[in-house]
Design a protein around this motif. Structure first.
Motif, PDB file in Angstrom:
ATOM      1  N   ILE A 220       6.559  50.597 -29.350  1.00 51.57           N
ATOM      2  CA  ILE A 220       5.974  49.878 -28.223  1.00 51.57           C
ATOM      3  C   ILE A 220       6.675  50.279 -26.933  1.00 51.57           C
ATOM      4  CG2 ILE A 220       5.509  47.606 -27.247  1.00 51.57           C
ATOM      5  CD1 ILE A 220       5.508  46.481 -30.062  1.00 51.57           C
ATOM      6  N   GLU A 221       5.879  50.594 -25.917  1.00 54.02           N
ATOM      7  CA  GLU A 221       6.403  50.872 -24.589  1.00 54.02           C
ATOM      8  C   GLU A 221       5.818  49.867 -23.603  1.00 54.02           C
ATOM      9  OE1 GLU A 221       7.538  55.549 -24.294  1.00 54.02           O
ATOM     10  OE2 GLU A 221       5.429  55.053 -23.961  1.00 54.02           O
ATOM     11  N   PHE A 222       6.664  49.342 -22.731  1.00 57.93           N
ATOM     12  CA  PHE A 222       6.247  48.338 -21.752  1.00 57.93           C
ATOM     13  C   PHE A 222       6.132  49.017 -20.383  1.00 57.93           C
ATOM     14  CE2 PHE A 222       8.528  46.275 -25.167  1.00 57.93           C
ATOM     15  CZ  PHE A 222       7.707  45.214 -25.501  1.00 57.93           C
ATOM     16  N   THR A 223       5.078  48.690 -19.664  1.00 56.35           N
ATOM     17  CA  THR A 223       4.799  49.374 -18.398  1.00 56.35           C
ATOM     18  C   THR A 223       4.861  48.462 -17.181  1.00 56.35           C
ATOM     19  OG1 THR A 223       2.423  49.003 -18.703  1.00 56.35           O
ATOM     20  CG2 THR A 223       3.340  51.076 -19.557  1.00 56.35           C
ATOM     21  N   ALA A 224       5.034  47.156 -17.392  1.00 60.53           N
ATOM     22  CA  ALA A 224       5.011  46.217 -16.258  1.00 60.53           C
ATOM     23  C   ALA A 224       6.403  46.087 -15.655  1.00 60.53           C
ATOM     24  CB  ALA A 224       4.489  44.855 -16.702  1.00 60.53           C
ATOM     25  N   VAL A 225       6.843  47.118 -14.931  1.00 63.91           N
ATOM     26  CA  VAL A 225       8.131  47.055 -14.221  1.00 63.91           C
ATOM     27  C   VAL A 225       7.877  46.369 -12.891  1.00 63.91           C
ATOM     28  CG1 VAL A 225      10.019  48.379 -13.244  1.00 63.91           C
ATOM     29  CG2 VAL A 225       8.944  49.141 -15.371  1.00 63.91           C
ATOM     30  N   ARG A 226       8.379  45.168 -12.751  1.00 67.06           N
ATOM     31  CA  ARG A 226       8.079  44.339 -11.580  1.00 67.06           C
ATOM     32  C   ARG A 226       8.876  44.774 -10.361  1.00 67.06           C
ATOM     33  NH1 ARG A 226       8.820  37.873 -11.845  1.00 67.06           N
ATOM     34  NH2 ARG A 226       6.995  38.090 -13.221  1.00 67.06           N
ATOM     35  N   GLU A 227      10.144  45.174 -10.554  1.00 65.82           N
ATOM     36  CA  GLU A 227      11.012  45.408  -9.399  1.00 65.82           C
ATOM     37  C   GLU A 227      12.147  46.347  -9.764  1.00 65.82           C
ATOM     38  OE1 GLU A 227      13.931  42.682  -6.491  1.00 65.82           O
ATOM     39  OE2 GLU A 227      12.847  41.778  -8.171  1.00 65.82           O
ATOM     40  N   LEU A 228      12.557  47.155  -8.799  1.00 66.32           N
ATOM     41  CA  LEU A 228      13.775  47.956  -8.896  1.00 66.32           C
ATOM     42  C   LEU A 228      14.747  47.458  -7.844  1.00 66.32           C
ATOM     43  CD1 LEU A 228      12.260  51.548  -9.302  1.00 66.32           C
ATOM     44  CD2 LEU A 228      13.176  50.085 -11.100  1.00 66.32           C
ATOM     45  N   ARG A 229      15.946  47.089  -8.280  1.00 67.62           N
ATOM     46  CA  ARG A 229      16.917  46.482  -7.370  1.00 67.62           C
ATOM     47  C   ARG A 229      18.273  47.135  -7.592  1.00 67.62           C
ATOM     48  NH1 ARG A 229      18.150  40.942  -9.301  1.00 67.62           N
ATOM     49  NH2 ARG A 229      15.877  40.748  -9.219  1.00 67.62           N
ATOM     50  N   GLY A 230      18.622  48.098  -6.711  1.00 61.81           N
ATOM     51  CA  GLY A 230      19.870  48.820  -6.917  1.00 61.81           C
ATOM     52  C   GLY A 230      19.829  49.541  -8.251  1.00 61.81           C
ATOM     53  N   PRO A 231      20.828  49.325  -9.130  1.00 61.59           N
ATOM     54  CA  PRO A 231      20.817  49.975 -10.445  1.00 61.59           C
ATOM     55  C   PRO A 231      20.046  49.183 -11.498  1.00 61.59           C
ATOM     56  CG  PRO A 231      22.868  48.809 -10.143  1.00 61.59           C
ATOM     57  CD  PRO A 231      22.084  48.605  -8.873  1.00 61.59           C
ATOM     58  N   LEU A 232      19.296  48.142 -11.084  1.00 60.14           N
ATOM     59  CA  LEU A 232      18.636  47.236 -12.025  1.00 60.14           C
ATOM     60  C   LEU A 232      17.128  47.375 -11.973  1.00 60.14           C
ATOM     61  CD1 LEU A 232      20.749  44.024 -11.293  1.00 60.14           C
ATOM     62  CD2 LEU A 232      21.230  45.842 -12.943  1.00 60.14           C
ATOM     63  N   ALA A 233      16.504  47.136 -13.119  1.00 63.98           N
ATOM     64  CA  ALA A 233      15.046  47.123 -13.218  1.00 63.98           C
ATOM     65  C   ALA A 233      14.625  45.834 -13.909  1.00 63.98           C
ATOM     66  CB  ALA A 233      14.541  48.329 -14.001  1.00 63.98           C
ATOM     67  N   VAL A 234      13.590  45.163 -13.362  1.00 62.03           N
ATOM     68  CA  VAL A 234      13.050  43.935 -13.938  1.00 62.03           C
ATOM     69  C   VAL A 234      11.736  44.292 -14.623  1.00 62.03           C
ATOM     70  CG1 VAL A 234      12.272  41.590 -13.498  1.00 62.03           C
ATOM     71  CG2 VAL A 234      14.121  42.569 -12.124  1.00 62.03           C
ATOM     72  N   VAL A 235      11.675  44.064 -15.942  1.00 61.16           N
ATOM     73  CA  VAL A 235      10.494  44.406 -16.738  1.00 61.16           C
ATOM     74  C   VAL A 235       9.822  43.112 -17.180  1.00 61.16           C
ATOM     75  CG1 VAL A 235       9.626  45.760 -18.676  1.00 61.16           C
ATOM     76  CG2 VAL A 235      11.748  46.445 -17.537  1.00 61.16           C
ATOM     77  N   ASP A 236       8.499  43.023 -16.982  1.00 58.94           N
ATOM     78  CA  ASP A 236       7.719  41.821 -17.287  1.00 58.94           C
ATOM     79  C   ASP A 236       6.928  42.035 -18.568  1.00 58.94           C
ATOM     80  OD1 ASP A 236       6.616  39.351 -17.076  1.00 58.94           O
ATOM     81  OD2 ASP A 236       5.533  39.715 -15.203  1.00 58.94           O
ATOM     82  N   GLY A 237       6.533  40.901 -19.182  1.00 61.04           N
ATOM     83  CA  GLY A 237       5.666  40.954 -20.352  1.00 61.04           C
ATOM     84  C   GLY A 237       6.319  41.519 -21.594  1.00 61.04           C
ATOM     85  N   VAL A 238       7.621  41.316 -21.741  1.00 57.77           N
ATOM     86  CA  VAL A 238       8.371  41.884 -22.858  1.00 57.77           C
ATOM     87  C   VAL A 238       8.558  40.833 -23.945  1.00 57.77           C
ATOM     88  CG1 VAL A 238      10.557  42.916 -23.547  1.00 57.77           C
ATOM     89  CG2 VAL A 238       9.558  43.495 -21.341  1.00 57.77           C
ATOM     90  N   SER A 239       8.519  41.251 -25.193  1.00 53.88           N
ATOM     91  CA  SER A 239       8.777  40.354 -26.321  1.00 53.88           C
ATOM     92  C   SER A 239       9.591  41.085 -27.379  1.00 53.88           C
ATOM     93  CB  SER A 239       7.455  39.854 -26.926  1.00 53.88           C
ATOM     94  OG  SER A 239       6.692  40.942 -27.413  1.00 53.88           O
ATOM     95  N   GLY A 240      10.349  40.308 -28.141  1.00 51.35           N
ATOM     96  CA  GLY A 240      11.116  40.882 -29.240  1.00 51.35           C
ATOM     97  C   GLY A 240      12.299  41.726 -28.813  1.00 51.35           C
TER      98      GLY A 240
END
Length: 473
Positions: free
Chosen positions: A9-29
């Motif tokens: 499974i690959e998740f594509t809903a990357v909501r935001e990039l903040r410095g060295p961080l990435a916020v990924v939405d719609g993730v489970s497990g």
């Protein structure tokens, strides 16, 4: 990284990039500390670690940084396990970056097994108390703050002092009494000239297959700096507890590591504590330092020598302050001694090895080691008092005995502490130098030394010189 088994499974809903961080939405497990792979539209792949999970939101720290990334088109896959690296003797002789990727032109590092970089805490019941020395070849350290196998002993320094040179010298010279010995050197936040210096200084040990070198430079991603000491310790644990080697892990500069931790904490929006460092700085440092030791029934050991710079030479700064709570002593470098041209500029009276008595003395180093070290420190403390008095009243007003202590102080620095940066000093030579320095004082002042030791040296009062000389000398 190549041995990691990735989920389908690959998740594509990357909501935001903040410095060295990435916020990924719609993730489970997905769980905390899982290893992640981020695929860019161009096909380039980067990697990260899960820092936080909040329902279907996941915060991922990108190891290679987020430069040049666009949230649109990113695909994120998770491994279902923390970051693992191959472990084994294949690391010996290799030069890698802070992520463990080779920078020496060789192939990727392969190993017979994989281990998580987070490590596994040692069961206190299985810990074996440290009891044998690691000889660094640096006289002032070996004689006065003996490093013991399984100990964690930091070096406290400041900007402008030669802490990197001392760390490289110790890494190049250290031995474990003829037993299988290796060094893992983790450099964090180094400039490119500093990284080149370390590679040159340790080239001989690397060529001998006794060194693992991990170099994180100042322009590398900040997240990599947090990974470097963990990879170093994971490699060291396997070499020690599976390979049966005595391993010295040199980590410099831990202040650069702590500043990277502070930067990531600020990006996460965490509430800062003292000096804006995160409130968990103590536990984070402890998770590194406490990975040293020995295990009952196994021949190897992991000894940790962290090096840190004290901003404004402030020993109450959070990094040295918390380090001092966790570790078993400290080696402090002195600006005054450095200004006198003495190397290494060790401040002997501020330095301490709390486990020294377990690793020095009869059957371990030499029978006279501990009393000689005690007498050196006692005499040095008296010499410092006399120097302060001389600053007030002038040397002409001092007694003959006090002037003898001033001469002792000078001999201590020039004849005992001072040592060429590229020359190893055997403990036997170091202790003989200590005796020569001590014998400049009257026998009546050598109260920490047993009479039998003084008699064996043929020491006696010399009324003409006010000091001691060896019989026939």
């Amino acid at each position: 990284m190549s041995a990691t088994v990735w989920g389908d499974i690959e998740f594509t809903a990357v909501r935001e990039l903040r410095g060295p961080l990435a916020v990924v939405d719609g993730v489970s497990g997905v769980g905390w500390d899982e290893f992640a792979r981020i695929t860019l539209p161009s096909g380039e792949r980067r990697h990260g670690l899960v820092l936080e999970v909040d329902r279907d939101l996941v915060l991922v720290q990108i190891l290679e940084d987020t430069w040049g990334m666009d949230p649109d088109g990113l695909r994120v896959a998770f491994a279902g396990e923390p970051l693992h690296i191959p472990v084994g003797s294949g690391w010996l002789g290799r030069v890698c970056n802070g992520r463990g990727d080779p920078i020496d032109g060789g192939p990727p590092v392969f190993g017979r097994a994989r281990a998580p970089v987070g490590g596994t805490p040692l069961n206190p019941l299985h810990r074996q108390p440290p009891s044998e020395p690691v000889l660094t070849g640096v006289g002032a350290v070996d004689a006065l703050t003996t490093l013991v196998r399984g100990q964690k002993l930091p070096v406290f320094s400041a900007a402008g002092l030669p802490h990197l040179e001392l760390a490289a010298q110790i890494a190049a010279q250290s031995t474990a009494g003829g037993e299988a010995f290796s060094v893992v050197f983790a450099g964090m936040g180094l400039t490119h000239p500093e990284a080149a210096f370390v590679r040159d200084a340790l080239d001989e040990r690397s060529a001998a297959g006794e060194l693992v070198l991990l170099l994180n430079t100042a322009d590398d991603p900040v997240i990599e700096r947090l990974l470097t000491p963990r990879i170093a310790l994971t490699v060291a644990e396997d070499l020690a507890f599976t390979g049966g080697r005595h391993v010295l892990v040199v980590m410099t500069d831990m202040t650069s590591y702590a500043e990277a931790l502070r930067e990531v904490s600020a990006e996460r929006g965490e509430i800062p504590a003292r000096r804006a460092y995160p409130g968990y700085l103590y536990s984070d440092l402890a998770s590194l330092y406490e990975r040293c030791g020995r295990i009952r029934g196994r021949p190897g050991s992991v000894t940790v020598l962290p090096v840190l710079t004290m901003p404004a030479y402030d020993i109450t700064h959070p990094v040295p302050d918390l380090t001092g709570y966790i570790t078993e002593g400290q080696i402090v470098l002195s600006r005054r001694t450095h200004a006198l041209g003495v190397h290494p500029p060790v401040d002997a009276l501020s330095s301490l090895s709390r486990l020294m008595r377990r690793g020095a003395g009869p059957g371990r180093t030499r029978a006279d080691h501990l009393p000689v070290a005690a007498q050196l420190l006692a005499s040095l403390a008296r010499a410092r008092q006399v120097r302060e008095l001389a600053d007030l009243v002038g040397e002409d007003a001092l007694s003959q005995a006090d002037r003898g202590y001033l001469a002792f102080d000078e001999a201590f620095l020039r004849d005992f502490v001072d040592q060429p940066r590229d020359r190893m000093r055997r403990l036997e030579d170091t202790l003989e130098r200590a005796w020569r320095v001590l014998l400049t004082l009257p026998r009546s002042q050598l109260t920490m030394l047993p009479d039998e030791l003084l008699d064996a040296r043929g020491a006696r009062e010399d009324p003409a010189a006010g000091g001691v000389r060896e019989a026939g000398g």
